[in-house]
Design an enzyme around this catalytic site. Structure first.
Site, PDB file in Angstrom:
ATOM      1  N   HIS A  58      42.239  35.904  43.912  1.00  0.00           N
ATOM      2  CA  HIS A  58      41.549  37.163  43.676  1.00  0.00           C
ATOM      3  C   HIS A  58      40.065  36.880  43.419  1.00  0.00           C
ATOM      4  O   HIS A  58      39.710  35.926  42.722  1.00  0.00           O
ATOM      5  CB  HIS A  58      42.138  37.883  42.458  1.00  0.00           C
ATOM      6  CG  HIS A  58      43.468  38.502  42.715  1.00  0.00           C
ATOM      7  ND1 HIS A  58      43.715  39.843  42.558  1.00  0.00           N
ATOM      8  CD2 HIS A  58      44.632  37.957  43.147  1.00  0.00           C
ATOM      9  CE1 HIS A  58      44.978  40.103  42.862  1.00  0.00           C
ATOM     10  NE2 HIS A  58      45.554  38.966  43.216  1.00  0.00           N
ATOM     11  N   GLU A  75      37.087  40.785  37.596  1.00  0.00           N
ATOM     12  CA  GLU A  75      38.043  39.741  37.213  1.00  0.00           C
ATOM     13  C   GLU A  75      37.825  39.467  35.734  1.00  0.00           C
ATOM     14  O   GLU A  75      36.699  39.603  35.224  1.00  0.00           O
ATOM     15  CB  GLU A  75      37.846  38.467  38.032  1.00  0.00           C
ATOM     16  CG  GLU A  75      38.123  38.629  39.518  1.00  0.00           C
ATOM     17  CD  GLU A  75      39.552  39.020  39.843  1.00  0.00           C
ATOM     18  OE1 GLU A  75      40.463  38.692  39.043  1.00  0.00           O
ATOM     19  OE2 GLU A  75      39.757  39.665  40.888  1.00  0.00           O
ATOM     20  N   HIS A 133      42.546  34.046  39.516  1.00  0.00           N
ATOM     21  CA  HIS A 133      41.173  34.052  40.027  1.00  0.00           C
ATOM     22  C   HIS A 133      40.554  32.671  40.221  1.00  0.00           C
ATOM     23  O   HIS A 133      39.602  32.510  40.987  1.00  0.00           O
ATOM     24  CB  HIS A 133      40.260  34.907  39.137  1.00  0.00           C
ATOM     25  CG  HIS A 133      40.264  34.520  37.681  1.00  0.00           C
ATOM     26  ND1 HIS A 133      39.796  33.308  37.219  1.00  0.00           N
ATOM     27  CD2 HIS A 133      40.663  35.224  36.584  1.00  0.00           C
ATOM     28  CE1 HIS A 133      39.900  33.270  35.904  1.00  0.00           C
ATOM     29  NE2 HIS A 133      40.436  34.405  35.490  1.00  0.00           N
TER      30      HIS A 133
END
Length: 239
Positions: free
Chosen positions: A152, A9, A57
């Site tokens: 995510h 990420e 994220h």
């Protein structure tokens, strides 16, 4: 070969403009089995995430402020992945960020530390042309639940991708041969003799399983009123 499914990420989309890695997640596969020997770390990127990336994220600057910097985890990451095949979905994206991080440390590119890099997005496009091949789409296609994936996360996405990869490649352990690469006049036996043996796991049936198998064959014998095909032997050739 040892395989590592990797995901990252980041603070944004472009490492050239200063975006950094904020999370790395890796899942180990050995002999097509998940080992549980995974690698995961959050990273202090020393900058804020872009608004769009933060929405994906959810890792805030405050949360990441006390996490190690990439330089602090680089050696451990390389020790973990060294010599393995690395499996990434849309590999150019993650590799660009990893290379940028290692360049800051005066280290070679990430690919030079590993045996091979495989891109599941490329594989999926070849297998399913014209279809959506995002990780979520592949999870739906292969019946892998991602209901718990509201945001995510590198480790979560790596775990999902590992299951997708195993499902996508389930048919690759076949005994097919590229006949175009075989010399004319060569027999199948001579070709097979020249091929290296892979890591083949043989699981022998236990007594209970053998008994169940025999019971099923008995049932089939009754249905066909004779010997079912699994109990017939090919006729011996006559010279």
């Amino acid at each position: 070969m040892r395989q590592i499914v990797l995901d990252t990420e980041t603070t944004g989309l472009n490492p050239r403009s200063g975006d950094r890695i904020i999370e790395v997640g890796c899942v180990e596969i050995v002999n097509r089995r998940l080992t549980g020997n995974n690698f995961h770390t959050y990273i202090n990127p020393e900058r804020d995430s872009e608004e769009g990336a933060l929405a994906v994220h959810g890792l805030t600057t405050e949360f990441l402020s006390d996490k190690p910097k990439f330089a602090d985890i680089a050696a451990e990451l390389l020790d973990y992945v060294r010599g393995a095949e690395i499996i990434i979905h849309n590999a150019p994206f993650d590799l660009a960020f990893l290379d940028a991080e290692f360049e800051r440390l005066g280290q070679p590119r990430f690919a030079q530390h590993v045996a091979l890099i495989s891109d599941t997005l490329v594989q999926a496009k070849e297998m399913h042309p014209g279809k959506r091949n995002s990780l979520d789409s592949l999870c739906d296609r292969y019946g892998i639940s991602n209901a718990h994936r509201t945001l995510h996360g590198a480790l979560l996405d790596a775990e999902l991708l590992a299951e997708v990869y195993l499902a996508m490649t389930r048919g690759q352990n076949s005994l097919t041969i590229d006949l175009g690469a075989i010399d004319q006049g060569a027999t199948v036996d001579t070709v097979l003799d020249g091929l290296p043996l892979g890591d083949i796991i043989v699981l022998k049936a236990i007594e209970d399983e053998l008994a169940e198998h025999e019971a099923l064959l008995d049932k089939l014998d009754k249905e066909v009123k004779g010997n079912c095909v699994w109990r017939t032997r090919p006729a011996e050739s006559v010279n």
